[in-house]
Scaffold this motif. Structure first.
Motif, PDB file in Angstrom:
ATOM      1  N   VAL A   4      -5.413   5.379   1.955  1.00  0.00           N
ATOM      2  CA  VAL A   4      -4.487   4.270   1.783  1.00  0.00           C
ATOM      3  C   VAL A   4      -4.913   3.499   0.539  1.00  0.00           C
ATOM      4  O   VAL A   4      -6.069   3.084   0.418  1.00  0.00           O
ATOM      5  N   LEU A  35      -2.481  -2.018   9.479  1.00  0.00           N
ATOM      6  CA  LEU A  35      -1.130  -2.013   8.931  1.00  0.00           C
ATOM      7  C   LEU A  35      -0.294  -3.157   9.493  1.00  0.00           C
ATOM      8  O   LEU A  35      -0.372  -3.472  10.685  1.00  0.00           O
ATOM      9  N   LEU A  53      -6.645   6.927   5.990  1.00  0.00           N
ATOM     10  CA  LEU A  53      -5.445   6.633   6.783  1.00  0.00           C
ATOM     11  C   LEU A  53      -5.744   6.650   8.278  1.00  0.00           C
ATOM     12  O   LEU A  53      -5.335   5.754   9.014  1.00  0.00           O
ATOM     13  N   VAL A 102       0.829  -1.213   0.000  1.00  0.00           N
ATOM     14  CA  VAL A 102       0.000   0.000   0.000  1.00  0.00           C
ATOM     15  C   VAL A 102       0.857   1.255   0.000  1.00  0.00           C
ATOM     16  O   VAL A 102       2.052   1.228   0.323  1.00  0.00           O
ATOM     17  N   THR A 103       0.220   2.366  -0.353  1.00  0.00           N
ATOM     18  CA  THR A 103       0.813   3.688  -0.231  1.00  0.00           C
ATOM     19  C   THR A 103      -0.252   4.637   0.291  1.00  0.00           C
ATOM     20  O   THR A 103      -1.408   4.240   0.498  1.00  0.00           O
ATOM     21  N   VAL A 104       0.133   5.889   0.534  1.00  0.00           N
ATOM     22  CA  VAL A 104      -0.793   6.903   1.040  1.00  0.00           C
ATOM     23  C   VAL A 104      -0.817   8.072   0.072  1.00  0.00           C
ATOM     24  O   VAL A 104       0.235   8.592  -0.312  1.00  0.00           O
ATOM     25  N   SER A 118      -8.490   2.470  -3.386  1.00  0.00           N
ATOM     26  CA  SER A 118      -8.556   2.911  -1.999  1.00  0.00           C
ATOM     27  C   SER A 118      -9.091   1.788  -1.120  1.00  0.00           C
ATOM     28  O   SER A 118     -10.093   1.142  -1.454  1.00  0.00           O
ATOM     29  N   PHE A 178       5.130   3.340   8.028  1.00  0.00           N
ATOM     30  CA  PHE A 178       5.448   3.160   6.611  1.00  0.00           C
ATOM     31  C   PHE A 178       6.941   3.366   6.393  1.00  0.00           C
ATOM     32  O   PHE A 178       7.614   3.998   7.205  1.00  0.00           O
TER      33      PHE A 178
END
Length: 385
Positions: free
Chosen positions: A35, A89, A70, A28-30, A66, A255
């Motif tokens: 997220v 997470l 977050l 995943v990324t933000v 998505s 992260f």
């Protein structure tokens, strides 16, 4: 548990998440507070992204869906109030070897020597600390490991009968590098962290961990807690594995912040790492480390861990060490600090956010049952390999 700090906006963030019903952990990324799941056949693991020429560029451009806000996902990280249908997470690394550096801040070297001289007995620590400080002072911040000045300091301690293997790695030419845990065994934001039940003198170690590719190139950084059993390691350095590698004793997250135009190795070198511990008994502790005081650079430590002498085809996550060893009494005077079950540990840094975990005994933490073989099978079933 809701007083967390999200990573600052604008960074290139790489992480991993899971939810009940998902076929495999997601990469995943933000973006803009959301997220996104960016898992793909091109990069089915965090390791694959870290091996790329431009990991940050890939993460910024990768298509994704998505999976939630977050803030909601961070709140869902704590097991006691988790909705299993929503994501939480994981540790942001997967196949990387997880290594750690010891005694990398000369200013904290004395605490390691004290630990050893006390033979794991916290009641002796104060007297030993005063004795050593009277001999060489308590400001070692200008000592460069391996230098003539460092060797002279070591000579004084040896003459006093205070020789220690910690002196060798703290002010000698060679860094201490050890295996913190196996790949896939670290835990992430919100997870319980574990103490071996035999320990009665232990502490968190708030650190930054750098992520290096298989070539040794540092591509990003994250926060880490290198949980330590002071009494076990103090009895013998040969018990380092027992002191350091227990169920849920390695935390990383939330992260990896990848290097790009907004964040670089220079930011790591100047970072301030803050620690707070809040106990159910009302005890509180705060402290901080400045990475500017590290005795060996991140590049030197990575080079000590990997290179022509030792290869890691999946790269490494390397804890850089801490200068903060809590000595504040918790309870009876002179017995120093030790964890109690239920402590909330927050490790934070301005450009990396905050890593928050609750302390439990290792046997009471969720067992480690999902390893690299399970991940590979699940990714293959999803046609991602």
């Amino acid at each position: 548990m809701t007083d967390f700090r999200s990573p600052p906006p604008g960074g290139a963030y790489l992480g991993r998440a899971m939810a009940d019903g998902w076929p495999h952990p997601a990469v995943v990324t933000v973006r803009d507070g959301e997220v996104l799941d960016i898992t793909s056949a091109i990069a089915p693991t965090a390791r694959d992204i870290c091996e790329m020429d431009d990991p940050a560029g890939f993460v910024r451009a990768a298509p994704g869906r998505s999976v939630g806000n977050l803030g909601d996902i961070l709140r869902n990280g704590f097991p006691e109030n988790r909705d299993p249908a929503l994501p939480w997470l994981l540790s942001p690394v997967d196949l990387q070897a997880i290594k750690a550096s010891g005694v990398t801040f000369v200013v904290s070297l004395l605490e390691r020597v004290i630990e050893e001289q006390a033979r794991g007995n916290p009641e002796k620590a104060d007297a030993i600390r005063r004795d050593i400080a009277s001999l060489i002072g308590d400001d070692l911040s200008r000592l460069k490991p391996g230098s003539a000045e460092a060797l002279e300091c070591k000579k004084k301690l040896v003459e006093r009968g205070v020789w220690s293997q910690y002196l060798e790695v703290g002010i000698g030419p060679d860094a201490e590098i050890f295996t913190k845990c196996q790949p896939m065994a670290s835990v992430g934001f919100g997870a319980d962290i574990g103490l071996h039940p035999i320990s009665t003198w232990n502490n968190p170690e708030p650190e930054i961990a750098v992520i290096a590719s298989s070539t040794g190139r540092i591509v990003g950084a994250t926060l880490g807690n290198d949980v330590n059993l002071r009494d076990v390691e103090g009895r013998s350095a040969l018990l380092l594995g027992k002191a350091k590698d227990n169920n849920a004793s390695a935390a990383l997250g939330p992260f990896i912040r990848l290097f790009d135009g907004t964040f670089s190795i220079e930011d790591v070198k100047q970072a301030r790492v803050a620690l707070s511990v809040e106990g159910e008994d009302g005890f509180s502790l705060e402290g901080a480390s400045s990475m500017a005081e590290i005795s060996r650079s991140p590049e030197e430590l990575v080079a000590a861990a990997m290179g022509p002498h030792h290869q890691y085809p999946d790269g490494i996550a390397l804890y850089l060490g801490t200068m903060f060893v809590p000595s504040k009494d918790r309870g009876e005077a002179g017995k120093g600090f030790t964890h109690k079950v239920g402590d909330i540990v927050t490790i934070s840094s301005e450009k990396l956010g905050a890593l928050i975990n609750r302390v439990k005994l290792s046997p009471d933490c969720p067992p480690w049952v999902y390893g690299a073989s399970h991940l590979m099978r699940d990714l293959a079933r999803a046609n991602l390999l």
